[in-house]
Design an enzyme around this catalytic site. Sequence first.
Site, short mmCIF file in Angstrom:
data_model
loop_
_atom_site.label_atom_id
_atom_site.label_comp_id
_atom_site.label_asym_id
_atom_site.label_seq_id
_atom_site.Cartn_x
_atom_site.Cartn_y
_atom_site.Cartn_z
N ASP A 16 -9.92 26.54 -2.68
CA ASP A 16 -10.85 27.30 -1.83
C ASP A 16 -11.35 28.58 -2.47
O ASP A 16 -10.76 29.10 -3.41
CB ASP A 16 -10.14 27.69 -0.54
CG ASP A 16 -9.09 28.80 -0.79
OD1 ASP A 16 -8.22 28.59 -1.67
OD2 ASP A 16 -9.16 29.84 -0.13
N GLU A 59 1.51 21.04 -7.11
CA GLU A 59 0.63 22.20 -7.05
C GLU A 59 -0.81 21.77 -7.32
O GLU A 59 -1.05 20.83 -8.08
CB GLU A 59 1.05 23.23 -8.12
CG GLU A 59 1.88 24.37 -7.60
CD GLU A 59 1.08 25.39 -6.78
OE1 GLU A 59 0.03 25.04 -6.21
OE2 GLU A 59 1.52 26.54 -6.73
N ASP A 79 -1.76 28.98 -12.56
CA ASP A 79 -2.56 30.01 -13.23
C ASP A 79 -1.59 30.95 -13.97
O ASP A 79 -1.09 30.60 -15.04
CB ASP A 79 -3.38 30.69 -12.12
CG ASP A 79 -4.34 31.74 -12.63
OD1 ASP A 79 -4.50 31.89 -13.84
OD2 ASP A 79 -4.98 32.42 -11.79
#
Length: 181
Positions: free
Chosen positions: A164, A104, A108
Amino acid sequence: MEHIKIFDKTFKPYIRHDEIMEAIDKVAEKINNDFRNSSETPVILCVLNGSIVFTAELMQRLDFQCQLASIKLKSYSGTQSTGCVQTAMGLTCDVKGRTVIVVEDIVDTGGTIVKLDSILKEAGAARIKICTLLFKPDSYDKDIAIDYVAKEIPNAFIVGFGLDYDELGRGLKDIYVIDEE
Ligand code: 5GP
């Protein structure tokens, strides 16, 4: 390193490329120590798109035989996790009976990891290990162990090195954090 602007947001320099490389060296060494003497060929599962850059760097440092596969999930919209994780593209290889090392970009809330864990169990994976470039411990509230963490960070929105903001910023060599000022 300069501030950068993507759409409406300004980001400031946060983790330099050479620091990222050092963190990847260390996490790769831990994985090598765990798998070097094993007779199996683990599947390295790149979670698209964010993990492409990290997976490429990590794989070059692994000194045991492994197979690359990918999957694409989606949970973020803009700078917020939507809480609803969808599969955008399924597993690209059969993981039945295999050890899978999930790669990953960032963990979060952990919603994505929970979804991946259930997809892999459903597909018959024998053993699941989780590796992440970045980990937000203050946000994570799930029970699944994160086996390999390259770097822990506080809760803030970051871009670069694969990550991103609405699909832009993935090619940045360094990592930037949102500048709220
Ligand atoms: P989780 O499901 O753990 O809440 O979120 C995991 C996914 O959300 C990551 O794979 C990544 O795509 C996205 N994400 C979480 N935090 C950030 C962040 O700070 N910046 C960016 N660009 N994406 C993030």
